[in-house]
Scaffold this motif. Structure first.
Motif, PDB file in Angstrom:
ATOM      1  N   ILE A 125       0.854  -1.195   0.000  1.00 18.96           N
ATOM      2  CA  ILE A 125       0.000   0.000   0.000  1.00 18.96           C
ATOM      3  C   ILE A 125       0.887   1.241   0.000  1.00 18.96           C
ATOM      4  CG2 ILE A 125      -1.990  -1.069   1.154  1.00 18.96           C
ATOM      5  CD1 ILE A 125      -0.972   0.000   3.803  1.00 18.96           C
ATOM      6  N   SER A 126       0.307   2.389  -0.359  1.00 20.99           N
ATOM      7  CA  SER A 126       1.079   3.635  -0.346  1.00 20.99           C
ATOM      8  C   SER A 126       1.096   4.191   1.075  1.00 20.99           C
ATOM      9  CB  SER A 126       0.435   4.647  -1.293  1.00 20.99           C
ATOM     10  OG  SER A 126      -0.803   5.057  -0.752  1.00 20.99           O
ATOM     11  N   ASP A 127       1.991   5.171   1.321  1.00 23.91           N
ATOM     12  CA  ASP A 127       2.019   5.728   2.683  1.00 23.91           C
ATOM     13  C   ASP A 127       0.751   6.531   2.974  1.00 23.91           C
ATOM     14  OD1 ASP A 127       2.811   7.574   0.878  1.00 23.91           O
ATOM     15  OD2 ASP A 127       4.552   8.296   2.002  1.00 23.91           O
ATOM     16  N   ILE A 128       0.125   7.060   1.927  1.00 18.75           N
ATOM     17  CA  ILE A 128      -1.135   7.794   2.161  1.00 18.75           C
ATOM     18  C   ILE A 128      -2.227   6.814   2.612  1.00 18.75           C
ATOM     19  CG2 ILE A 128      -2.959   9.152   1.015  1.00 18.75           C
ATOM     20  CD1 ILE A 128      -0.709  10.302  -0.773  1.00 18.75           C
ATOM     21  N   GLU A 129      -2.312   5.678   1.910  1.00 17.08           N
ATOM     22  CA  GLU A 129      -3.305   4.656   2.307  1.00 17.08           C
ATOM     23  C   GLU A 129      -3.023   4.170   3.741  1.00 17.08           C
ATOM     24  OE1 GLU A 129      -4.400   2.499  -1.921  1.00 17.08           O
ATOM     25  OE2 GLU A 129      -2.426   2.111  -1.075  1.00 17.08           O
ATOM     26  N   PHE A 130      -1.734   3.996   4.024  1.00 16.96           N
ATOM     27  CA  PHE A 130      -1.327   3.533   5.348  1.00 16.96           C
ATOM     28  C   PHE A 130      -1.868   4.467   6.439  1.00 16.96           C
ATOM     29  CE2 PHE A 130       2.182   3.760   8.604  1.00 16.96           C
ATOM     30  CZ  PHE A 130       1.890   2.563   9.222  1.00 16.96           C
ATOM     31  N   LEU A 131      -1.720   5.759   6.220  1.00 18.42           N
ATOM     32  CA  LEU A 131      -2.177   6.726   7.232  1.00 18.42           C
ATOM     33  C   LEU A 131      -3.705   6.742   7.342  1.00 18.42           C
ATOM     34  CD1 LEU A 131       0.303   9.695   6.810  1.00 18.42           C
ATOM     35  CD2 LEU A 131       0.217   7.952   8.597  1.00 18.42           C
ATOM     36  N   GLU A 132      -4.398   6.597   6.212  1.00 16.79           N
ATOM     37  CA  GLU A 132      -5.873   6.555   6.276  1.00 16.79           C
ATOM     38  C   GLU A 132      -6.325   5.324   7.070  1.00 16.79           C
ATOM     39  OE1 GLU A 132      -7.979   9.028   5.323  1.00 16.79           O
ATOM     40  OE2 GLU A 132      -6.104  10.070   4.895  1.00 16.79           O
ATOM     41  N   ILE A 133      -5.656   4.198   6.840  1.00 15.37           N
ATOM     42  CA  ILE A 133      -5.999   2.979   7.602  1.00 15.37           C
ATOM     43  C   ILE A 133      -5.738   3.213   9.091  1.00 15.37           C
ATOM     44  CG2 ILE A 133      -5.402   0.548   7.982  1.00 15.37           C
ATOM     45  CD1 ILE A 133      -4.653   0.380   4.983  1.00 15.37           C
ATOM     46  N   ALA A 134      -4.551   3.773   9.382  1.00 22.33           N
ATOM     47  CA  ALA A 134      -4.169   4.002  10.789  1.00 22.33           C
ATOM     48  C   ALA A 134      -5.214   4.886  11.479  1.00 22.33           C
ATOM     49  CB  ALA A 134      -2.790   4.643  10.858  1.00 22.33           C
ATOM     50  N   TRP A 135      -5.630   5.982  10.833  1.00 23.44           N
ATOM     51  CA  TRP A 135      -6.600   6.882  11.470  1.00 23.44           C
ATOM     52  C   TRP A 135      -8.003   6.284  11.482  1.00 23.44           C
ATOM     53  CZ3 TRP A 135      -4.878   9.751  14.903  1.00 23.44           C
ATOM     54  CH2 TRP A 135      -3.648  10.401  14.776  1.00 23.44           C
ATOM     55  N   GLY A 136      -8.354   5.554  10.433  1.00 22.90           N
ATOM     56  CA  GLY A 136      -9.666   4.900  10.405  1.00 22.90           C
ATOM     57  C   GLY A 136      -9.786   3.925  11.575  1.00 22.90           C
ATOM     58  N   LEU A 137      -8.716   3.162  11.821  1.00 26.88           N
ATOM     59  CA  LEU A 137      -8.728   2.202  12.937  1.00 26.88           C
ATOM     60  C   LEU A 137      -8.791   2.933  14.272  1.00 26.88           C
ATOM     61  CD1 LEU A 137      -6.066  -0.386  11.663  1.00 26.88           C
ATOM     62  CD2 LEU A 137      -8.484  -0.853  12.113  1.00 26.88           C
ATOM     63  N   ALA A 138      -7.983   3.964  14.398  1.00 25.28           N
ATOM     64  CA  ALA A 138      -7.960   4.720  15.665  1.00 25.28           C
ATOM     65  C   ALA A 138      -9.341   5.329  15.925  1.00 25.28           C
ATOM     66  CB  ALA A 138      -6.897   5.813  15.600  1.00 25.28           C
ATOM     67  N   ASP A 139      -9.939   5.940  14.900  1.00 24.40           N
ATOM     68  CA  ASP A 139     -11.228   6.626  15.073  1.00 24.40           C
ATOM     69  C   ASP A 139     -12.381   5.648  15.322  1.00 24.40           C
ATOM     70  OD1 ASP A 139      -9.820   8.878  14.627  1.00 24.40           O
ATOM     71  OD2 ASP A 139     -10.529   9.230  12.577  1.00 24.40           O
ATOM     72  N   SER A 140     -12.208   4.393  14.904  1.00 25.93           N
ATOM     73  CA  SER A 140     -13.296   3.413  15.074  1.00 25.93           C
ATOM     74  C   SER A 140     -13.538   3.100  16.554  1.00 25.93           C
ATOM     75  CB  SER A 140     -12.971   2.104  14.342  1.00 25.93           C
ATOM     76  OG  SER A 140     -12.065   1.321  15.101  1.00 25.93           O
ATOM     77  N   LYS A 141     -12.496   3.333  17.365  1.00 25.17           N
ATOM     78  CA  LYS A 141     -12.551   3.067  18.826  1.00 25.17           C
ATOM     79  C   LYS A 141     -12.585   1.575  19.169  1.00 25.17           C
ATOM     80  CE  LYS A 141     -12.826   7.513  19.769  1.00 25.17           C
ATOM     81  NZ  LYS A 141     -11.528   8.158  19.564  1.00 25.17           N
ATOM     82  N   HIS A 142     -12.455   0.717  18.163  1.00 26.80           N
ATOM     83  CA  HIS A 142     -12.392  -0.722  18.457  1.00 26.80           C
ATOM     84  C   HIS A 142     -10.934  -1.127  18.671  1.00 26.80           C
ATOM     85  CE1 HIS A 142     -16.487  -2.104  17.694  1.00 26.80           C
ATOM     86  NE2 HIS A 142     -16.546  -1.106  16.836  1.00 26.80           N
ATOM     87  N   PRO A 143     -10.692  -2.135  19.508  1.00 24.34           N
ATOM     88  CA  PRO A 143      -9.333  -2.662  19.579  1.00 24.34           C
ATOM     89  C   PRO A 143      -8.946  -3.287  18.242  1.00 24.34           C
ATOM     90  CG  PRO A 143     -10.777  -3.752  21.201  1.00 24.34           C
ATOM     91  CD  PRO A 143     -11.642  -2.863  20.370  1.00 24.34           C
ATOM     92  N   PHE A 144      -7.677  -3.209  17.871  1.00 21.70           N
ATOM     93  CA  PHE A 144      -7.260  -3.836  16.605  1.00 21.70           C
ATOM     94  C   PHE A 144      -5.882  -4.462  16.723  1.00 21.70           C
ATOM     95  CE2 PHE A 144      -6.026   0.637  16.335  1.00 21.70           C
ATOM     96  CZ  PHE A 144      -4.713   0.578  15.883  1.00 21.70           C
TER      97      PHE A 144
END
Ligand code: UDP
Length: 448
Positions: free
Chosen positions: A274-293
């Motif tokens: 994945i690109s670094d932009i996609e990586f950051l979107e995934i990282a923030w999407g996971l963080a914002d979801s509030k679920h453990p991952f």
């Protein structure tokens, strides 16, 4: 009654990629448990660790790949090269192995290594094929000539959402293509795989009848050879690890501390990047979801990065233990853990099947080839997941995670996934479809 084997030997030749080595060695374990002796022929590139399989013989052949060839990001170029460069060493290896006293029943070759067909024929050695992907995606590969003729494979951009009437429920964007330096190389590889599979003495699947019934029926019409759906292989018994990267066992102790069905397990397999932009979107999407991952970030996953250096400062501290990042996970154990509520996956066939076996719904993010077909089946045939489409964006990710983890549609996906899991358990029991197919395979190999 189980068929009896009289210490005949089977030669196995896996394609040297993680998603192909695992099922081939699992199949070898299954057939070894039925009394066959096992020899694994393998390349020096990505060779499995023999110490995990003291009950097998290992024969290394030189693949002749240069360092640059072995580290190419163009998987199709790599697979084509292997089909050329392994031919002579494989021929020499077979000549040596077949000159011994012990009878060799057959070769079981990965379908992608289509050059093995001609070599086996020259020794009059029966060649069975293991196709490590699903039946449905194989039919899409087999349809390449028609798809090419109808213009579905090139210049797809303007018709991505169009349904492909020859392959329902696939859309143009679900067809199993991949970016490669030369598309002709992909077409030739697929053509070789399909042609030499059709010419083989039998075709083995890491799939099961109840999962892919219509596809198997079509296959049986189009491929008039013995067909053995004996999967899912990894559920027969706990097998030795054929992982090329060590598993990080902290995953399990971390999962032990999480609530049931609360964790999103995220992994994109051994090749996807994945690109670094996609990586950051995934990282923030996971963080914002509030679920453990639990997130597998394999070195090389993020293009241009060694590992997670592009994560924002303070990201992990902010999560306060809610996120656990590892380089490689014991995936089958992770998916079987009661804390895991969903699998965000690239839909490699093994990952898809492993998720189905544990009744875990999926968040699908296919990257290339058969992953797109698998994702479409997950979302539109088995209805046990949803697909992230049209780019990765953190707000969208958060919404989609909620759909699977919290909302009614997610609960329904979970119910259907649990129902499929029951079917897996049944197909492996005495008299179940895969169990019967394995019996036929054993008898068939004994008659070779
Ligand atoms: N796998 C693993 N640990 C991980 C990620 C994947 O052991 O952290 C295993 C997974 O269980 C599966 C294989 O690697 O058996 C990946 O195969 P798949 O067909 O899903 O994808 P590929 O790597 O071929 O794209």
């Amino acid at each position: 009654m189980e068929a009896q084997t009289q210490s005949k030997r089977i030669l196995f030749f896996p394609l040297p990629l993680q998603g192909h080595i695992n099922p081939m060695l699992q199949l070898a374990n299954i057939l070894h448990s039925r009394g066959f002796n096992v020899t694994i022929i393998h390349t020096t590139f990505n060779s499995p660790d023999p110490s995990h399989f003291p009950h097998f013989n290992f024969e290394s052949i030189s693949d002749g790949l240069s360092a640059a060839e072995a580290s190419t990001k163009d998987v199709i170029a790599l697979l084509s090269l292997l089909n050329v460069k392994c031919a002579a060493p494989f021929q020499e290896c077979l000549a040596r192995l077949l000159s011994g006293e012990e009878p060799v029943a057959c070769l079981i070759s990965d379908a992608v290594l289509h050059f093995t067909s001609e070599v086996a024929r020259s020794f009059e050695l029966p060649r069975l094929v293991l196709r490590t992907g699903g039946v449905s995606s194989f039919l899409a590969f087999a349809a390449f000539p028609v798809l090419q003729q109808k213009g579905y494979l090139l210049n797809q951009d303007l018709r991505l959402e169009e349904l492909v009437p020859e392959l329902p429920p696939l859309r143009v964007k679900d067809l199993p293509v991949i970016k490669t330096s030369n598309p002709q190389t992909l077409y030739q590889l697929v053509e070789g795989m399909v042609k030499e599979t059709k010419a083989s003495s039998g075709l083995i699947w890491n799939s099961f009848e109840e999962l892919e019934k219509p596809a198997l029926a079509t296959l049986m019409q189009d491929f008039p050879i013995p067909i053995f759906p004996v999967g899912p292989f990894h559920k027969y018994f706990p097998a030795s690890s054929s992982s090329l990267i060590p598993h990080d066992q902290t995953c399990i102790s971390w999962l032990d501390k999480q609530e049931s069905n609360s964790v999103i397990y995220v992994s994109f397999g051994s090749i996807a990047a994945i690109s670094d932009i996609e990586f950051l979107e995934i990282a923030w999407g996971l963080a914002d979801s509030k679920h453990p991952f639990l997130w597998v970030i394999r070195p090389g996953l993020i293009r241009g990065s060694d590992w997670i250096e592009s994560l924002p400062d303070g990201y992990l501290e902010m999560l306060d233990g809610r996120g656990h990042i590892v380089k490689w996970a014991p995936q089958q154990e992770v998916l079987a853990h009661p804390a895991v509520g969903a699998f965000w996956t690239h839909n490699g066939w093994n990952s898809t099947l492993e998720s189905i076996c544990e009744g875990v719904p999926m968040i699908c993010m296919p990257c290339f080839t058969d992953q797109m077909v698998n994702a479409r089946y997950v979302t539109h045939v088995w209805k046990i997941g949803l697909q992230l489409e049209n780019g990765l964006e953190r707000t969208r990710i958060k919404i989609d995670i909620k759909r699977v983890m919290v909302e009614k549609e997610g609960k329904e996906m979970k119910e259907r996934a649990e129902h499929l899991k029951e079917k897996v358990n049944k197909c492996l029991q005495q008299g179940g479809s895969s169990n019967k197919s394995l019996e036929s395979l054993v008898c068939y190999i004994l008659s070779c």
